[in-house]
Design an enzyme around this catalytic site. Structure first.
Site, PDB file in Angstrom:
ATOM      1  N   HIS A  65       0.523 -81.914  -0.037  1.00 19.82           N
ATOM      2  CA  HIS A  65      -0.681 -81.451   0.674  1.00 19.82           C
ATOM      3  C   HIS A  65      -0.677 -79.937   0.880  1.00 19.82           C
ATOM      4  O   HIS A  65      -1.729 -79.335   1.064  1.00 19.82           O
ATOM      5  CB  HIS A  65      -0.873 -82.203   2.004  1.00 19.82           C
ATOM      6  N   ASP A 103       4.912 -87.276  -0.482  1.00 20.41           N
ATOM      7  CA  ASP A 103       4.206 -86.008  -0.246  1.00 20.41           C
ATOM      8  C   ASP A 103       5.072 -84.815  -0.679  1.00 20.41           C
ATOM      9  O   ASP A 103       5.637 -84.103   0.139  1.00 20.41           O
ATOM     10  CB  ASP A 103       3.846 -85.914   1.237  1.00 20.41           C
ATOM     11  N   SER A 151       5.200 -78.429   7.637  1.00 17.65           N
ATOM     12  CA  SER A 151       4.909 -79.160   6.406  1.00 17.65           C
ATOM     13  C   SER A 151       5.661 -78.500   5.254  1.00 17.65           C
ATOM     14  O   SER A 151       5.543 -77.303   5.042  1.00 17.65           O
ATOM     15  CB  SER A 151       3.408 -79.148   6.112  1.00 17.65           C
TER      16      SER A 151
END
Length: 718
Positions: free
Chosen positions: A84, A220, A646
């Protein structure tokens, strides 16, 4: 102030019982943090984590594109981060005919790796405490604006004078609400190429339904490569550049994780507000979060209907939709978590303790006024804060016509202040920006979003701070009138409107229906909202600085860490499941069989690639299976993370990479404001699943061969 600075520097030496939570500056881990980490199971030294005299772990953890984290995992500059985080880059290389979002991409050689315009990574070279220099000659200043200006002047001087190499930069950030300042020497690499990405059915499996929740089954991750010039220094993209040779890179462990294993996350957490007074949390819970959630809910529903019906629109809006949905769902979970953990009452109890300590220490003159002033200021700022959120969410973030109109409004102001030359310069910059924006623009989608949001703006924003022109009108008619006549729905229309002299362009702009509504809302914001909000926020900021200083002074035994501010931090904890509600208990790990249990053929969130199904059915997991023969996908731990983490690397007790951080559990998203170890969990991709996808699914064994793989005891490379 010297006393406070001393306490900040000595705080790491305080011996208290090991806990979890906190985002710690890596250069200040010696002492309390090191003792805590070792009590949780860490086997390495803090000098292995941060050292300026020799290579250390911090040399392999760059910030990714200003908003995420990444890590170097090979001697050839191979870079790992979240799917992402690089989603925009995948999207920019995708077309309907060559859809990397759907099918994935794997470069078979260096020559096939894809350059990415404006993508960069930034390494931290060293960290320095510069509090004394930044606060020089400010203690006698009583006016907050004057003090702020002097601090900024000192920062500017220090940034210019601080010694570093010609290719390096420096940045200075505030800690503890302005009670401490740290300087970071950095190196930024601007040639970062796409190496490999799984399809969205792996990298974004579960999509928005599973976002912020556990159990999770998402791969991810994606791979990039850093390129440098022939001297191994930062350089703009060039065909002559070569793979970067890092000072440090991370070995990847196949040992896996078990309950209560030590974990450490290294990265760039964006922003937390752990030390807010109860009045601020009450405002977030009752006013600000509900308004923002409703705005994004309307925008998402309008966009989703088009994305489901048209594959081209789905590609166009994939990245924007994901970005909008991310914080929409986060705010929902944050509010629920604050309520579930009774955070408001916890804060009020702390404030009672704070007041008692003020009295006990005879500090009423210095700190006795703080909480009462907070109460008054938060009451005064409430309507302006709400009106500000309506403007920012609707005009700047969630409707493209209005956000484009706002940029044009800035262009008109540039012309008014700087004349023709300023206009021409800004026009060129703006048109270059808008060309890329319109590539992913659809008039019908934007029109429906506009109607939904302008209705909210006109009926729910504070009336006294909203233009009367949008009060209780027929919003469908207003929308039709604007979109039928505006030129802002195409790049060609804007380009034509901005042609000619500055005067000609401004004249045309002020006859355009789309521009006129954006200008109306922007002028209202800058005349009625921003000045009042900024004035009150300046007072709150000064009060918060004193409140933070008081906490450091009055709670010497407390475990206080600086709020996140997008600088390099370490957080540590343990692998651990949790109990989110009565009679519900979650394990700490998920497996590939969970992916198959969620599988819905053809569904845009829960489809599964045919090859992954085949590998699962054949139990063809290679050396990446757990001891139980199953393939691990995700796991959770008690590491205190937030946005910006992230893509953060997750390490075992020895400093081997065991996972990739990518999310938090929904019940614990309030950790930006209040960390509750009972329910706050970060979610990580298991390193074995990453390697499995690269090796067995993608067949990119050449990338595995680049890495240093650490095998469990008794096992070796086959």
């Amino acid at each position: 102030m010297k006393k406070i600075i001393k306490s900040l520097l000595l705080f790491a030496a305080m011996p208290i019982f090991a806990q979890q939570g906190g985002m710690w500056v890596p250069s200040l881990l010696k002492g309390m943090n090191e003792s805590e980490m070792k009590s949780l199971g860490m086997k390495m030294s803090v000098s292995d984590i941060y050292d300026v005299n020799k290579s250390s772990m911090k040399d392999a953890v760059p910030q990714f594109n200003g908003g995420c984290t990444s890590e170097v995992i090979s001697p050839k500059g191979l870079l790992l981060t979240n799917h992402h985080c690089g989603y925009g880059q995948i999207q920019s290389h995708s077309t309907v005919e060559n859809d990397y979002l759907t099918h994935g991409f794997w470069a078979k050689s260096l020559e096939e790796e894809l350059p990415n315009e404006d993508l960069y990574v930034t390494f931290i070279v060293s960290i320095h405490d510069v509090t004394t220099d930044v606060l020089k000659d400010t203690e006698s200043l009583t006016e907050e604006a004057t003090k702020k200006a002097k601090i900024q002047s000192n920062i500017n001087d220090l940034q210019k004078s601080f010694a570093r190499e010609e290719w390096q930069s420096v940045m200075i950030r505030t800690f503890f609400e302005g009670n401490q300042y740290m300087l970071f020497v950095t190196e930024t690499f601007e040639d970062v190429r796409l190496v490999g990405t799984p399809p969205s059915s792996i990298g974004k499996f579960g999509s928005d339904t599973d976002n912020w929740v556990w159990p999770r089954h998402t791969g991810d991750f994606m791979l990039f490569r850093i390129y440098a010039d022939k001297n191994n220094r930062p350089a703009k993209y060039s065909a002559d550049n070569v793979p970067y040779a890092p000072k440090h890179y991370f070995p990847i462990s196949l040992s896996g994780v078990e309950q209560d294993d030590f974990t450490m996350v290294f990265g760039y957490p964006g922003r937390t507000q752990e030390y807010l007074p109860s009045y601020a949390i009450e405002q977030i819970l009752n006013d600000l979060n509900p308004a923002k959630i409703e705005i994004r809910d309307k925008a998402l529903k309008a966009t989703d209907a088009y994305m489901r019906a048209d594959h081209a629109i789905k590609i166009q809006y994939a990245s924007k939709y994901a970005s909008t949905a991310n914080y929409w769902k986060k705010w929902i979970g944050e509010s629920q978590g604050l309520q579930k953990s009774n955070a408001l009452e916890v804060k009020r109890a702390f404030e009672k303790d704070f007041t008692d300590r003020v009295i006990a220490n005879k500090k009423e003159k210095e700190y006795g006024h703080l909480l009462a002033e907070f109460k008054v200021l938060y009451e005064q700022i409430a309507p302006f804060a709400l009106a500000r959120d309506y403007f920012q969410e609707i005009v700047l973030r969630n409707n493209e016509l209005l956000s484009i109109g706002f940029r044009l409004y800035q262009l008109e102001n540039a012309y008014a202040k700087g004349g023709e030359q300023s206009f021409v310069e800004r026009r060129t910059q703006l048109l270059n920006q808008l060309k890329g924006l319109y590539k992913d623009y659809n008039k019908n989608v934007d029109k429906d979003v506009f109607e939904q949001l302008i209705t909210l703006y006109g009926t729910k924003a504070p009336k006294e701070l909203t233009p009367s022109n949008i009060h209780n009108v027929n919003y469908a008619d207003l929308t039709y009138e604007i979109y039928a006549k505006t030129a802002l729905t195409s790049f060609e229309g804007v380009e034509k409107m901005l042609s000619g002299t500055g005067g000609d362009a401004i004249s045309k702009l002020n006859k355009d229906t789309g521009y006129m509504i954006a200008k109306l809302l922007a002028k209202n914001y800058f005349e009625k909202i921003a000045p009042n909000y900024d004035e009150l926020q300046l007072k709150i900021g000064a009060l918060q600085r004193e409140y933070m200083k008081a906490q450091l002074e009055l709670f010497p035994e407390a475990r206080i860490f600086p709020d996140a501010n997008s600088t390099l931090r370490v957080t540590y904890g343990k692998v651990n499941g949790y109990n989110p509600s009565d009679a519900v208990s979650y394990n700490y790990v998920t497996y590939l069989e969970g992916v198959m249990e969620k599988y819905v053929p053809g569904d845009y969130e829960f489809d599964v690639p045919e090859k992954l199904i085949e590998l699962y059915n054949n139990k063809d997991f290679g050396e990446y299976a757990d001891v139980n023969g199953k393939l691990p996908v995700n796991f959770i731990g008690t590491n205190h993370t937030t946005g910006g983490n992230s893509g953060s690397p997750v390490f075992d007790a020895h400093g081997n990479l065991i996972g990739l951080n990518f999310d938090r559990v929904w019940e614990g998203t309030m950790s930006d404001i209040y960390y509750d170890p009972a329910i706050c969990r970060n979610i990580m991709v298991d390193a074995r699943y990453i390697l499995f996808v690269i090796d067995k699914y993608a067949g990119a064994k050449h990338l595995i061969d680049e890495m240093k793989i650490v095998y469990p005891k008794g096992k070796g490379k086959k």
